[in-house]
Design an enzyme around this catalytic site. Sequence first.
Site, PDB file in Angstrom:
ATOM      1  N   HIS A  43      -3.382 -47.281  -0.726  1.00  0.00           N
ATOM      2  CA  HIS A  43      -2.174 -47.131   0.078  1.00  0.00           C
ATOM      3  C   HIS A  43      -2.419 -47.719   1.465  1.00  0.00           C
ATOM      4  O   HIS A  43      -3.562 -47.817   1.906  1.00  0.00           O
ATOM      5  CB  HIS A  43      -1.777 -45.656   0.218  1.00  0.00           C
ATOM      6  CG  HIS A  43      -1.100 -45.091  -0.988  1.00  0.00           C
ATOM      7  ND1 HIS A  43      -1.800 -44.594  -2.060  1.00  0.00           N
ATOM      8  CD2 HIS A  43       0.216 -44.961  -1.306  1.00  0.00           C
ATOM      9  CE1 HIS A  43      -0.949 -44.173  -2.982  1.00  0.00           C
ATOM     10  NE2 HIS A  43       0.276 -44.386  -2.543  1.00  0.00           N
TER      11      HIS A  43
ATOM     12  N   SER B 183       5.517 -43.109  -2.097  1.00  0.00           N
ATOM     13  CA  SER B 183       4.449 -42.885  -1.118  1.00  0.00           C
ATOM     14  C   SER B 183       4.295 -44.019  -0.120  1.00  0.00           C
ATOM     15  O   SER B 183       3.771 -43.807   0.978  1.00  0.00           O
ATOM     16  CB  SER B 183       3.117 -42.668  -1.843  1.00  0.00           C
ATOM     17  OG  SER B 183       2.866 -43.716  -2.767  1.00  0.00           O
TER      18      SER B 183
END
Length: 271
Positions: A251, A43
């Site tokens: 993230h 990711s």
Amino acid sequence: MMPRLTRRRVSVVAAAGTITALALIGTGAAQAAGANYVALGDSYSSGVGAGDYTSASGDCDISTAAYPYLWDGANAPSSFTDEACSGATTSSVESSQLGPLNSSTSLVSITVGGNDAGFSTVMEDCILEGTSGCVSAVDSAESYAENTLPGNLDTLYSDIKTDAPNAHVVVLGYPDFYDLSQSSSCVGLSGTSRSAIDGGADTLDGVIEKQAQKYDFTYVDVRPYFSGHEICDSSSWLHSLNIFDIDESYHPTAAGQSGAYYPAFEAGVAE
């Protein structure tokens, strides 16, 4: 602190180096324009957290704001294939992402290892189980990273080298999440938990760097690129806990991709 590149270091000194530097820039641009580039990984390479996901990528959540797309847009390589996928592990990269690699592939990027070590579970435990649960989860993840992940990376890196023997492979690490110097003004997890999480990221990065070096891959430490933009800083390039979109939690934001991962990758490509 300057970003650290582990395969080769290049210095351009004073006026005598100006012509050489300009020549290297021109050569690098030409090489980029002629590159056959394949992006692999999890990711952090697909761009979860950056938004602007391509509809064709489905659950892989490939973002046009992630560093592979940014590099493609800036450099116009001969070909570009983005195989990165949210949730990828070394084994899933091995089984589902290596297809486009061949002897004509000249550039490969990859982030992988965090999901092998159970990173998402660690963060869940840190949020739900308090400080002792967090420290225990990080300790388990570090043990896995030190004892099991090296073998997983060996298998994957060996196959990348076999499938793309002429490629310049750039391996990027993971950021520290928290600016520990700002702990006194940072709400949420305890200082002990934040310190443990950063320590776990450091351990993971160290393992990835060591394995990358074995295959003469270029490893780029992204932690310095996030300096001053970690969680607890006033301008963070990392999502903290997002209860409305859990997948984006911890993230990089679009700014983290463009301001940290993209220049880190460019530096690796220039090596």
